[in-house]
Structure formats: structure tokens, C-alpha cells
Motif scaffolding. Structure first.
Motif, PDB file in Angstrom:
ATOM      1  N   THR A   1       0.829  -1.203   0.000  1.00 27.71           N
ATOM      2  CA  THR A   1       0.000   0.000   0.000  1.00 27.71           C
ATOM      3  C   THR A   1       0.867   1.258   0.000  1.00 27.71           C
ATOM      4  O   THR A   1       2.003   1.262   0.477  1.00 27.71           O
ATOM      5  CB  THR A   1      -0.922   0.037   1.228  1.00 27.71           C
ATOM      6  N   LEU A   2       0.280   2.326  -0.514  1.00 31.15           N
ATOM      7  CA  LEU A   2       0.979   3.610  -0.546  1.00 31.15           C
ATOM      8  C   LEU A   2       1.318   4.090   0.859  1.00 31.15           C
ATOM      9  O   LEU A   2       2.395   4.624   1.099  1.00 31.15           O
ATOM     10  CB  LEU A   2       0.113   4.650  -1.267  1.00 31.15           C
ATOM     11  N   ARG A   3       0.397   3.860   1.775  1.00 31.84           N
ATOM     12  CA  ARG A   3       0.638   4.299   3.137  1.00 31.84           C
ATOM     13  C   ARG A   3       1.840   3.584   3.750  1.00 31.84           C
ATOM     14  O   ARG A   3       2.673   4.197   4.416  1.00 31.84           O
ATOM     15  CB  ARG A   3      -0.610   4.021   3.982  1.00 31.84           C
ATOM     16  N   GLU A   4       1.943   2.286   3.543  1.00 33.63           N
ATOM     17  CA  GLU A   4       3.081   1.533   4.083  1.00 33.63           C
ATOM     18  C   GLU A   4       4.392   2.010   3.470  1.00 33.63           C
ATOM     19  O   GLU A   4       5.391   2.191   4.175  1.00 33.63           O
ATOM     20  CB  GLU A   4       2.896   0.042   3.806  1.00 33.63           C
ATOM     21  N   ARG A   5       4.383   2.205   2.154  1.00 37.41           N
ATOM     22  CA  ARG A   5       5.626   2.638   1.495  1.00 37.41           C
ATOM     23  C   ARG A   5       6.016   4.048   1.926  1.00 37.41           C
ATOM     24  O   ARG A   5       7.197   4.342   2.127  1.00 37.41           O
ATOM     25  CB  ARG A   5       5.454   2.567  -0.029  1.00 37.41           C
ATOM     26  N   ASN A   6       5.023   4.896   2.091  1.00 38.80           N
ATOM     27  CA  ASN A   6       5.317   6.255   2.534  1.00 38.80           C
ATOM     28  C   ASN A   6       5.872   6.251   3.953  1.00 38.80           C
ATOM     29  O   ASN A   6       6.809   6.988   4.270  1.00 38.80           O
ATOM     30  CB  ASN A   6       4.039   7.100   2.468  1.00 38.80           C
ATOM     31  N   ALA A   7       5.311   5.402   4.821  1.00 37.17           N
ATOM     32  CA  ALA A   7       5.784   5.324   6.201  1.00 37.17           C
ATOM     33  C   ALA A   7       7.234   4.870   6.270  1.00 37.17           C
ATOM     34  O   ALA A   7       7.973   5.255   7.187  1.00 37.17           O
ATOM     35  CB  ALA A   7       4.902   4.372   7.002  1.00 37.17           C
ATOM     36  N   LEU A   8       7.674   4.050   5.286  1.00 37.72           N
ATOM     37  CA  LEU A   8       9.060   3.573   5.281  1.00 37.72           C
ATOM     38  C   LEU A   8      10.057   4.699   5.023  1.00 37.72           C
ATOM     39  O   LEU A   8      11.243   4.570   5.335  1.00 37.72           O
ATOM     40  CB  LEU A   8       9.232   2.481   4.226  1.00 37.72           C
ATOM     41  N   MET A   9       9.591   5.794   4.480  1.00 37.51           N
ATOM     42  CA  MET A   9      10.480   6.922   4.217  1.00 37.51           C
ATOM     43  C   MET A   9      10.690   7.800   5.454  1.00 37.51           C
ATOM     44  O   MET A   9      11.528   8.696   5.446  1.00 37.51           O
ATOM     45  CB  MET A   9       9.907   7.772   3.086  1.00 37.51           C
TER      46      MET A   9
END
Length: 533
Positions: free
Chosen positions: A115-123
Motif C-alpha cells: 500500500t501507498l501508506r506503508e511505502r510512505n511510512a518507510l520513508m
């Protein structure tokens, strides 16, 4: 990082396109809210120094051995009044806010987090693709934190103006000396993941950061957290902060606690550290539920602390008077008893001889002078009563007191302050009772008080008070108990109900296993709960 996958070759062009896109966003995204209109745009929002914020956070939770934290994913709930689920955890020396994601496998992280949210949180706190760094905290205690301009600009109009406005910041390093690193990490984590991760020792600093960078959802979560931890020992500190941060709802709740538990709040360490304007607001308060002698003692304690802040460690009475200034004349000294005034203010040397003489004449002279202080007592709070029985009765062989325990459990739907109980007395004429009352929650004793009262033989109730009103939180059952010793035969209540609406408060009742004298929901003793709300 494989350029074929991420297209970093075009990164500069993409950012230029995003900059153009952000400049076309509607003005409502860039405009500051009406509530925050008085706040400067970027760096210096409040006059409160970093050192003072740290000190207040320490005082606010100086008895906490474990940090109280709460985590909410904002995307799972509406922003308005999002509830905070609080849990207690013991934190290691390295806070969990210091997590960085620099160990990620650049070739697989996009696939393993769909999900976009998960990938964004990784940043979050990640050097990969970071195009700005913040040097956060005062010199010698600062930390260098990576970030991504686009993410911050989308989440905050302040960052949007900072990075893409007409006077955009061109430096790749931005110094922020007035924000604590831990609080800034909480802010970043929310902006990358919508997660609100609060702790008792950093919540004030986080609220400051959220206000400074205009992130209202995080600010609301901080206020909710503070409201949940509000009690007499920190109410004055939080009142000062709520006024500074312009949070009217938190201010209102602080006043509720200060009014109802005034003597406890005035004796707290936090009261001595409030600013002068907040001191004057407290002393001007007509609804303080405290004796004027206690108010005077608290004011002198604040003056001594203020002298210490000015470097006057051996402060004289004249120094204390000067520190109080006009706040001295907000004290209702003529509303004290003559004995209270003679043993307190008259011997403190804070008053001039002329002021002391004028107050003494106010007490004793037929022609009373104007003493220069408010003469009427404070109105205080009017106690409310929750009646749980529809009628009272007596019989020749019941109700009897034999030193046994009468007990009932209750819950409320909003915060109240239990001041005491209304009890039935003798059904056989005038009688005196020794009485011990107790309030518990989940087996832990919150308050106990032993006293006596005289029953005149009527079926009316007689109030018995706790030493101080006790804060009762909503949606949790409390057990209130009483043991009476005196004339055995008494009145008793009947036709009890399980739910009672008393003003704006709904009470629910259930039987208590502590009751050994027959009291229950349907009948028995403890006909009234006396409270403030």
C-alpha cells in the motif's frame, strides 16, 4: 539503488513539476486557519523557551516511572475528536521515535509493502531520496534528521511555503533550535504515516511543534492526551499552557478541576511555576472551592518561587510583595475569619501596616473603612446531589447499623468530583453517629475519611464529606462504602433505580460485593452521592 526502477534520473524534473502543481493548489490549503491567525508562519510561534517547556513537562509528570504513550492511526478514524487509546509502556533509553529505515533493501521494499501508506511510512527518518535535513534542538543537544520536502509540504502549509513558496528555503540543511528532537520526530512520523504516537514526557513539546507547523490533527490528539491526564496536581500547569496555545476546550476542563479541587491544585508544585497572567486569572476566580486562607498561602508560595526565578534566594517580605504586584489585591482578605487573618496575612509582613489596620477595622469597627481588598467571600461551587431512591421508610426491626459495611458501585458518563455522601440517620429520635466513608476503584482506595454527624430523627439525609473532592472518570465503576456506629435503628431507602439522570450527568448503579449490611441497588443506605461537575 537501481536507476531503471526508480527513475532518479528525472528526479529534478519531477520535483519541478510538483512545485508547479503545489503553487496551483487552492488558497485554502495555503491559508492559515482563523484559529491560528495570530501565529507567525515559520519559526518563532511562542515565547516559551525550550528549557521552560522541558521543565514544565518534567513537573507535569514528575511522579511517572513509566511513560504513558498512545498510538492512533489517523487514517482509520475521522480527524475530529479522534479517540486516543492509551497504554502504559516502559521505554528503553533509545526512544522508539529514533527508528530509522536506512537498512531497507532498495530492490525489494516496494514489493513487500503493497500500500501507498506503508511505502510512505518507510520513508520516515530515512536517508533514501531525502532532499532536506533538519538540525533540531539547541546547540549541543541537536540531532540531524532526514526528510522529504514533498511529504512535508503536502502535510503542512508552513512547510509548503518554506519549500515551494515565493521565498522558498534553498539550503539543504534547516536549523530548528526551539523544537525538541523527540517532538519533531513525532511530528514527522505523523506526516509520513498518519500515526499519532504520544508520550507523557514529550506531549507538550509535540503540541508546540504541531502548532508551529500548523498540523491541526496532531494538535488535537495532543490536547486529547492532556485532557486524559488532567488532575489537580497538573491542572495549573496545563491551564497556563492551554492559554498559551489558545486551546479553549482544554482551558475549560482545567478550570473544572481547579474549581472543584482548588486546595489541592493551589498546593501543587505546578502552581508555583505558572506565569503572572495565569496567577491573576486564578486569584480572580470566584468559583474556587477553597478557603481564602488557602488562597493566600498559595499566592505567597508563588511569590517566593518568583523571587527565586529572579535570583532573590533570600527573598524578604517586601520582595514577595513586589513579586505579587497587583495580584495581591485580588485576595479576599476581609472574607477570612478574624482568626485566619490574624494568624496568617497579619503576621506575614506582606501587607503594609495601613492595610493590616484597615482589615482589622473591617472586622471589628462599627463604621467600617474600605480595606482595599474584595470583601465578599468567593461563591465557590454549588454541590449537586444524585438521589438513587424514590422513597424512604422505617420499620421497628430494620434498618440496623451494627458496624457493618453498606456499599454500592456506580459509574458516570462524564467527569465529576465526588465531594461526599448523603446518609440516613436514626429513626428513633436524635442520635450521633461515628462514620467512615471510602471510595475505591478496582480495589485501590482513592479516598477515606472518618468523621461524625448528628441525626435529628427525621427521614432527611445528612451530608458527610471527603476531605477533598475526588476526581471520578467516566465509563468506569467505582465502589463507595460507609460504616456507621451509633443508634442501630435508622431510615432506609427503597424503590431504587439502576440509572439516574442528575443534571448533565448520568449515574449507573450496581450491587457491591463489599456490602455486608444489606445495601444494594433496590434499597438500603447511601441514598445520595454529592458531587461537583
Amino acid at each position: 539503488m537501481p536507476t531503471a526502477d526508480c527513475r532518479l534520473v528525472h528526479h529534478g524534473g519531477v520535483m519541478r513539476c510538483l512545485s508547479s502543481f503545489l503553487l496551483l493548489l487552492p488558497d485554502t490549503l495555503k491559508r492559515r486557519s482563523k484559529k491560528s491567525r495570530a501565529l507567525p508562519l515559520c519559526y518563532e510561534v511562542f515565547s516559551l523557551s525550550l528549557a521552560n517547556r522541558k521543565k514544565m513537562a518534567t513537573e507535569l509528570y514528575n511522579n511517572t516511572t513509566t511513560s504513558s504513550s498512545s498510538t492512533v492511526t489517523a487514517g482509520d478514524k475521522t480527524e475530529k475528536d479522534a479517540p486516543v487509546n492509551r497504554t502504559c509502556t516502559t521505554l528503553s533509553t533509545s526512544s522508539h521515535h529514533n527508528i530509522n529505515n536506512n537498512h531497507l533493501d532498495a530492490q525489494s521494499w516496494t514489493c513487500s509493502h503493497p500500500t501507498l501508506r506503508e511505502r510512505n511510512a518507510l520513508m520516515f527518518n530515512n536517508e533514501q531520496m531525502a532532499d532536506v535535513h533538519f538540525i533540531v534542538g539547541p546547540s549541543g543537544e541537536s540531532r540531524r534528521l532526514p526528510a522529504h520536502k514533498y511529504v512535508l509540504a503536502v502535510g503542512s502549509s508552513v512547510f509548503c511555503a518554506m519549500f515551494y513558496g515565493d521565498l522558498a528555503e534553498v539550503s539543504r540543511e534547516i536549523h530548528i533550535p526551539d523544537v525538541e528532537p523527540a517532538a519533531f520526530l513525532i511530528l514527522l512520523k505523523y506526516m509520513y504515516s498518519d500515526e499519532v504516537d504520544l508520550e507523557a514526557d514529550t506531549v507538550l513539546a509535540t503540541l508546540y511543534a504541531a502548532k508551529k507547523y500548523m498540523v491541526p490533527a496532531l494538535a488535537r490528539a495532543c490536547v486529547s492526551f492532556l485532557e486524559g491526564s488532567l488532575e489537580a496536581k497538573n491542572a495549573c500547569v496545563l491551564l497556563s499552557q492551554s492559554r498559551l496555545f489558545e486551546e479553549p476546550e482544554l482551558t475549560r476542563r482545567c478550570w473544572e478541576v481547579i474549581d472543584a479541587q482548588a486546595e489541592l491544585a493551589l498546593r501543587s508544585e505546578g502552581f508555583r511555576d505558572i506565569d503572572r497572567l495565569t496567577l491573576e486569572a486564578v486569584l480572580r476566580r470566584e468559583t474556587l472551592n477553597a478557603s481564602e486562607a488557602a488562597v493566600f498561602e498559595a499566592a505567597v508560595g508563588w511569590a517566593l518561587a518568583e523571587c527565586g526565578r529572579r535570583g532573590l534566594d533570600a527573598a524578604t517580605a517586601a520582595d514577595q510583595r513586589e513579586a505579587l504586584g497587583r495580584a495581591l489585591y485580588l485576595l479576599h482578605l476581609p472574607a477570612m475569619t478574624l482568626e485566619e487573618f490574624a494568624n496568617g496575612p497579619a503576621q506575614s509582613d506582606v501587607l503594609t501596616l495601613e492595610e493590616t489596620r484597615a482589615v482589622f477595622l473591617w472586622f471589628t469597627a462599627a463604621s467600617k473603612p474600605r480595606p482595599g481588598f474584595p470583601t465578599a467571600p468567593r461563591t465557590g461551587l454549588t454541590p449537586q446531589r444524585c438521589h438513587r431512591f424514590q422513597s424512604a421508610a422505617y420499620r421497628s426491626n430494620q434498618w440496623r447499623y451494627r458496624g457493618r459495611c453498606d456499599s454500592i458501585q456506580f459509574a458516570v458518563d462524564r467527569r465529576v468530583f465526588l465531594a461526599g455522601l448523603g446518609l440516613y440517620g436514626s429513626s428513633g429520635g436524635k442520635a450521633e453517629y461515628g462514620v467512615r466513608i471510602e471510595l475505591k476503584r478496582q480495589g485501590a482506595t482513592l479516598a477515606q475519611h472518618a468523621t461524625a454527624f448528628v441525626s435529628d430523627g427525621s427521614s432527611g439525609t445528612f451530608p458527610v464529606w471527603f476531605e477533598h473532592p475526588v476526581q471520578v472518570e467516566p465509563d468506569s465503576f467505582y465502589t463507595v462504602s460507609v460504616v456507621l456506629d451509633g443508634n442501630e435503628l435508622s431510615y432506609f431507602g427503597q424503590e431504587g433505580v439502576t440509572e439516574v439522570q442528575s443534571g448533565a450527568v448520568t449515574f449507573q448503579f450496581q450491587c457491591s460485593s463489599d456490602s455486608t449490611n444489606g445495601t444494594g441497588v433496590q434499597g438500603g443506605q447511601i441514598p445520595e452521592l454529592v458531587f461537583y461537575s
